[in-house]
Design a protein around this motif. Sequence first.
Motif, PDB file in Angstrom:
ATOM      1  N   ASP A 116     -57.736  60.759  60.431  1.00 22.36           N
ATOM      2  CA  ASP A 116     -57.741  59.453  61.105  1.00 22.36           C
ATOM      3  C   ASP A 116     -56.670  58.553  60.501  1.00 22.36           C
ATOM      4  O   ASP A 116     -56.951  57.741  59.631  1.00 22.36           O
ATOM      5  N   HIS A 214     -61.503  56.360  72.743  1.00 18.50           N
ATOM      6  CA  HIS A 214     -62.478  57.402  73.006  1.00 18.50           C
ATOM      7  C   HIS A 214     -62.763  57.376  74.498  1.00 18.50           C
ATOM      8  O   HIS A 214     -63.197  56.334  75.021  1.00 18.50           O
ATOM      9  N   ASP A 292     -65.674  64.177  69.659  1.00 17.31           N
ATOM     10  CA  ASP A 292     -65.901  63.287  68.535  1.00 17.31           C
ATOM     11  C   ASP A 292     -66.880  63.986  67.597  1.00 17.31           C
ATOM     12  O   ASP A 292     -67.414  65.062  67.898  1.00 17.31           O
TER      13      ASP A 292
HETATM   14  C1  GLC Z   1     -65.714  59.243  64.088  1.00 15.54           C
HETATM   15  C2  GLC Z   1     -65.053  58.380  65.132  1.00 15.54           C
HETATM   16  C3  GLC Z   1     -63.723  58.905  65.619  1.00 15.54           C
HETATM   17  C4  GLC Z   1     -63.024  59.633  64.484  1.00 15.54           C
HETATM   18  C5  GLC Z   1     -63.852  60.862  64.165  1.00 15.54           C
HETATM   19  C6  GLC Z   1     -63.270  61.641  62.987  1.00 15.54           C
HETATM   20  O1  GLC Z   1     -67.092  59.323  64.326  1.00 15.54           O
HETATM   21  O2  GLC Z   1     -65.824  58.089  66.294  1.00 15.54           O
HETATM   22  O3  GLC Z   1     -62.969  57.785  66.083  1.00 15.54           O
HETATM   23  O4  GLC Z   1     -61.717  60.015  64.883  1.00 15.54           O
HETATM   24  O5  GLC Z   1     -65.210  60.549  63.886  1.00 15.54           O
HETATM   25  O6  GLC Z   1     -63.358  60.884  61.823  1.00 15.54           O
END
Ligand code: GLC
Length: 748
Positions: A116, A214, A292
């Motif tokens: 992320d 998302h 997700d």
């Molecule tokens: C999280 C988030 C998503 C993120 C993913 C990986 O729950 O909703 O935005 O990219 O998990 O960390």
Amino acid sequence: MKAWRAGRVLFGLVLLLPALALGQAAASDPASGDEGAVVESLLARMTLEEKLGQLTQSRGRGSDTGPRVPEGGEAQIRAGQIGSFLGVYGADYSRQMQQVAVEESRLGIPLLFAHDVIHGFRTTFPVPLAEAASFDLEAVENAARIAAVEATAHGLHWTFAPMVDIARDPRWGRIVEGAGEDPYLGSRMAEARVRGFQGTDLTAPDTLLATAKHFVAYGGAEGGRDYNTVDVSERTLHEVYLPPFKAAVAAGVQSIMPAFNEVAGVPMHAHRPLIETLLREQWGFDGVLVSDYNAVQELMQHGVAATRTDAAILGLEAGVDIDMVSGIYLEDVAEAVRDGRLDEALVDASVRRVLRAKYRLGLFDDPYRYSDPAREAAMTLTPAHREAARELARKSFVLLKNDGDTLPLSKRLRTVAVIGPLADDRRQMLGNWAAAGRPEDAVTPLDGIRAALGPDVRVLHAQGAEIDGDDVSGLDEAVRIARQADAVILMLGEDQEMSAEANNRTTLDLPDVQEELAQAVQATGKPVVAVLFGGRPLSVNWLHDNVPSILMAWFPGVEAGNALADVLFGDHAPSGKLPVTFPRNVGQVPIHYNHKNTGRPPDAEDKYTSKYLDVHWTPLYPFGHGLTYTRFRYDDLRVKTPRIGRGEAVDVEVTVTNAGGRAGDEVVQLYLRDDVASFTRPVKELRGFQRVTLQPGESRTLRFRLEPEAMALLDADLRPVVEPGTFTVFAGGSSAETSETTFEVVAD
Ligand code: GLC
């Protein structure tokens, strides 16, 4: 030579011969050409388990030596049971794990390493909502580019960004991760971030796969409560929530992440109509859908799947290619394929898309090109990267109020007091989703102010209160140092853990006793200015009524303190504009500038119109609002051709003058309203913006071109159409302060 390399040469020739024979180069067909040859030759060799392995993403774990694969991860890689990792990076370590995949597994398919990387990797930029407040697409693209350079230097191939969810409910914590409430601004920011992350050549070693997330309408969660039910009309879906995704697809985004929520009864991870039909067939998106976190398995919690296998089948049938961390595809699908409950062609389709992503990054040519320790050392947190973060932070600050031109403060003050819980907290400055950002890298407001004022000015500091909690024992110390100062700078706001995922609030007020702190300091009678930190709009009514200057700083990133000092003491003027409406209180939510007029628009003179008894119907600060240290005047808003045909564009011009005594940047905003249409239309919609720098007294005429799609509405079948009639054009420095004119679209 690894199996897939040999196969590629042979298979490529075999594939190419018919095409050459037919004299046709089906270059556009993804199944053809070198990409198709490599993908198809590999797919033909894969066992079902190896295919399901490619659709499986495992999560890394922290360790003293950095992020690592989980226990047993290497064995799984060797067995071809994992196609990608979340949160595993490092030039050396990614090379090691890639070697296990490429040299020790049967087919040697390279891994993808994802993370992320939301607003910077090690050089943390302002949070995305702050970046949007800059309305500076070039600077935002550059920030994403720098994030990609640093992330790829650490072995990463893929970021789960940009988050492009439109948010109209500031109770929802994830409003901080996107570009706010407007589909046009959200679309432009989505494009800029995709361009920044992916660059112009995905095979270059400093480009990341971007992920628009998302999908879709995640920001419409009822009650502003994360993961909650979304029930919006088809029309709202297409007018508000889908446009930024469509823009990201048009910008070439290579990955999309479905949302946790349902939309009108169908969980997004099982939403075949929106994924396969709209996204893939109608929009032509040919990239990867990555679930997700655990979300395919959560179809069971949604109550649409009785077993993990049922959930996995729904996910694959909907076109969700990769399962993030639940293991559901690897562990619960093979039997369903073998007993005919799931067509293996669906598995193959997902595997193709994953292999294509790896091909497009050039990993089949050189799986180690992202694992370069020299780049890792040279490209991280460089002075140029820090300077870019400082510049974007400056541009993201929004001056909400500045009575009596209290700001900028003079650098010749003898004593300045810096008071508040956000004055000297390094971690807070990075905001949420700070990837590899480190608090020790961050410049706090206190640091920055001291550096800017130098040794001759006394800078006093008191925390005064915690960010949250009812402890008021610090107020006296705060008052004591305020009394000694020539000016007081309050540093107030939210904790970075009060916004972002799962961090929702039922109030937009300053947390707990911070307002008491402000009141106590203000009562000293000293000149007070307030700087606000937060990941959402804040209903700072008392500050608005009692403090002459208020600057919204959001979470400014690694250069927070230097950027703040630049603006507070006038080396640079603030120029940000609000990408979200600031309500007077949470009771007004949802409140956004591009609202419908209704049949009874608010009228103070008429009881029976749409308004509240206790609070004025307007917001505390409107979308697009933002002051600076000079004033701009708008003149001569005009349309070049007052009557146009339906397929024609219209040019709009407006003259902007710096009517003040200092240079300044203005974000000139252009809005449009379809005055009478077959469906109700917003009272105004952003359709263009330009950032312009003007010297004192300087005027400039700006031109905006409105193409037909700017005037289109969605007809009964949700198809864009331009209807004849008059349109009103607005131009100004805020959605609430505009001049206007009209033009007419005439029937053919
Ligand atoms: C999280 C988030 C998503 C993120 C993913 C990986 O729950 O909703 O935005 O990219 O998990 O960390």
